[in-house]
Structure formats: C-alpha cells, structure tokens
Design an enzyme around this catalytic site. Sequence first.
Site, PDB file in Angstrom:
ATOM      1  N   HIS A  70       0.525  55.181   1.450  1.00 36.22           N
ATOM      2  CA  HIS A  70      -0.106  55.213   2.621  1.00 36.22           C
ATOM      3  C   HIS A  70      -1.314  54.652   2.749  1.00 36.22           C
ATOM      4  O   HIS A  70      -2.026  54.735   1.744  1.00 36.22           O
ATOM      5  CB  HIS A  70      -0.308  56.628   3.339  1.00 36.22           C
ATOM      6  CG  HIS A  70       0.954  57.243   3.397  1.00 36.22           C
ATOM      7  ND1 HIS A  70       0.756  58.879   3.821  1.00 36.22           N
ATOM      8  CD2 HIS A  70       2.364  57.132   3.357  1.00 36.22           C
ATOM      9  CE1 HIS A  70       2.122  59.230   3.881  1.00 36.22           C
ATOM     10  NE2 HIS A  70       2.673  58.189   3.937  1.00 36.22           N
ATOM     11  N   TYR A 133      -9.744  65.306  -1.099  1.00 38.23           N
ATOM     12  CA  TYR A 133     -10.214  63.874  -0.906  1.00 38.23           C
ATOM     13  C   TYR A 133     -11.377  63.984   0.042  1.00 38.23           C
ATOM     14  O   TYR A 133     -11.065  64.559   1.138  1.00 38.23           O
ATOM     15  CB  TYR A 133      -9.161  63.143  -0.913  1.00 38.23           C
ATOM     16  CG  TYR A 133      -8.124  63.513   0.113  1.00 38.23           C
ATOM     17  CD1 TYR A 133      -8.183  63.156   1.446  1.00 38.23           C
ATOM     18  CD2 TYR A 133      -7.012  64.273  -0.203  1.00 38.23           C
ATOM     19  CE1 TYR A 133      -7.161  63.355   2.468  1.00 38.23           C
ATOM     20  CE2 TYR A 133      -6.020  64.850   0.862  1.00 38.23           C
ATOM     21  CZ  TYR A 133      -6.321  64.245   2.058  1.00 38.23           C
ATOM     22  OH  TYR A 133      -5.018  64.811   2.909  1.00 38.23           O
TER      23      TYR A 133
END
Length: 472
Positions: A70, A133
């Site tokens: 992605h 993240y």
Amino acid sequence: MTAFGKALTVTRTPIPGLLLVDLPVHGDSRGWFKENWQREKMVAAGLPDFGPVQNNISFNDAIGTTRGIHAEPWDKWVSVATGRIFGAWVDLREGETFGAVFTAEIDPSRAILVPRGVGNSYQTLEADTAYAYLVNDHWSPDAEYSFLNLADETAAIDWPIPLADVEISAKDLAHPRLADVTPIGPRRTLVIGASGQLGLALRDALGDAPHIEYTTRETFDLGASDLANARRWRDYGTVINAAAYTAVDVAETAEGRAAAWAANVTGVAALARIATENGITLVHVSSDYVFDGSKHGAYAEDDAVSPLGVYGQTKAAGDAIVATVPRHFIVRTSWVIGEGHNFVRTMASLAERGIAPRVVADQIGRLTFTDDLASAIAHLLSTDAAPGVYNVTGSGEPRSWADIARTVYRVTGHDPASVSDVTTAEYFAGVERPVAPRPLNSVLDLSRIEATGWTPRDADAALEAYLVDRVG
C-alpha cells in the site's frame, strides 16, 4: 535476537527518501528500552522533521502474515515493538525510480522512514509481532491510496516465506500489477496571485502539471476566516504567495494602511500557520522597501530591516512571520518589471510620444524581471537550498531610474538626452496626495543566491531584451 547498543545511524536506500535507521536499544536480563522517535537526536542524525500527528500499532499473532503493498498519502515511521518482520518497499511515485524495490528485516533495533507514495508491505517472521508506525496526517476515508500486487513479476520481491504458504487477504491478492499502477504525483503546489506580474511568470516557469494549482483573487481569498479549511492542506507540499498589496503611496492613507496590513501581514500570518502545521514549504516575496536605503553598499540578507513607510513596514512584518515557518524561502527583490503597466513601458510610451521626462536620479538599484524572479523561485524549490532569505534581482552595475529611462530611450531609437535628472524630493515637491518615502539605495547583494547555482541575468542586458521582445 535484538541487537543491543547500536549507534543511531541513518542509511539511504535506492528509493529516494526511504531511510533505514539503526536504533540504540538498551537491554539486560530484565528486558530492553529504546527511544522509538526522538526528534532532536534523529533530525540531527539526518532524518527529516516530518511532523507525526498519529501513532498506530499493528499486531500479528502468526508467522508469515503478509500485508499488501500500500502506498499512502503521508510519510510513515515504522518500527517493531516485539518480534521481527521482513519489509518490502516499492516506489510508486512518478519519476525515474518508479518501480524501484528495497527489502530489509526489521526488529526492535531497526526502523524505517517511508515517504509519501512509496508502497510498503510486511511479512511477520516471528509469532506475536507488533509494530508501531507514526504518520504525519490523520487517517481519512477520502485519502487517495495506490496499491501493488504482492506477487508482481516486475517487482520480483523475494519473500522469505512463499506467498502460497502465508495468510493474505483476498483484497491484497486482487491489487494490480506494476504495469497497471498509476504513478502517484508529487504533493500539490499552490500559487496564490497567479494573475499578477509574478504569477504570470510563475505559470511560464512551472508549467501546467496536474499537481500545480494557480489561483487568483476571485478563486482564493487570502483573507477568509476559514482559510485553514479551504483545502486539504496535507496534500500540498509548496505554497507560493505571489499576491501582495503594493500600492506604496496609497498605503500611507487610512484605507490603504488597513488594506496593506490585511494582505501583507494578516493573510501571510494565516499562510504561515497553515504551512507550519502541515509541513508545507512557504515561498514569500519580500521587498527592498524593508530597508531605509541609507547603507553604503549592497544590502545582505541578514542586514537589519528599517522600513521608512507603511508598505515597507508590512513587508518587514510579513518577513518576520514567514521566518518562523520551518520550511520557508523569503525571496527579497527590487524594482520588479513584468507584464502589464510598469516603469519601462511608461518610459517607452513617453519616448514614442516625444515627451522629455524628468526622472529621479538619486534612487539607485537594479531591475528585476519577473521571469528571472520566477526562475529563481523554481530553482530554490528544485534544489537542496537551505531555507531562509535570498536576495534576487538582476546583476551588474547599479543604475538610477533616470539611467534606466535613458536606456529605454536609446534602445527604442530616441534621444536619451531627452531624459533630465531630478531628485526624489524635487519630483514629489508640491504633490498634495500622500507619498511614501523611498529608499535611495535599493541595491541587494546576490552572493547567497549565486552560491546555490543560480546566476542572475545582467540587468542592462535583460532590459534591452525586454524592450525588444515585449515593447517592440
């Protein structure tokens, strides 16, 4: 096993902006500790100050869990909390590196900064793997993503665990091959004031690429109260403000003073706030009017400002505000000439009509043509130039307005002796309307912009070319 005691090290990869980072992990028999993101140290080590606003955590309990490739519209700092992963990154941005692949193993002692538009995928190599993240935009269902098939033959990723043997979602398996992926364009560039002299030159310099947006007073209201919501600002990488209030004499009136402060200070402050909050590079055009003109010699970028009139005061205030934006260019210029009404065209018209003008001879400076100003801005944005103030004018010997008028007469085939000298005080003597004070010395030092690799055109040669090309 996680390696303890590494030095903080940033390693560039074949994909521009994709940075692999070794992290110091401190541990003993009780466990370990690390600074997952430490802005001061990491920026000093070479990481960009990408401004994270959201922290996410993903967990996989089984070895071999594989997430699809992605590419997202934000930058992403990925590190492992527990376990170990194999990461694969594919550049899906338009440009020469489209399709470039990089792979690496990530454990708690290693992290990676994934720039906007680079596809990322992860395969767990240990059970109970968790990775965190940080991203510099809030997740939105309206955000535009790009996807790549995990098994794409062109990318040819060498997965440690064959894809046939791992858990993959049906959606990830259905993503397109590289040949069918539409490359992701750069972050958008907004040009404000695109119908003005500099705005028209910027159109010529920057072109009509899809990611460049040109606005006019009718399509973008710099004074709008909801400016922060006027755009999805995280999609923008650069804002060039080519709009300003420049009626220096009218600015000395009550009405003009309010208009000058609104456009040159209040509007600029709103842009500066937006740029700071969204990691945008803000380009701001300044003026020689921030100086009083009393210096002997050329003004450098770091000379103290001392404006004489309202217009200069508003430009100096705007400069101070823009200087607080982490990514900014303040382009200081003088005596700007472009399309439309300007001094050179006025002198050419007077010459054609046989008029002998009295022209100010005690103001000294250099002309700046808008195509050169636009070229310098494009150069600063396309290179690794340091943020800050840059003087941009034509080069060569400084001239007075009277000298320039004589050049116009000569080049257009008329007698330069028709131009007579007058002082600024004499020129405005008896004028009843408000008159702004002018700096007598408007010469700007050009060494800093020249050090970046951009060479200013000689102002005299540029004037002659302008008269031939634009005036006739």
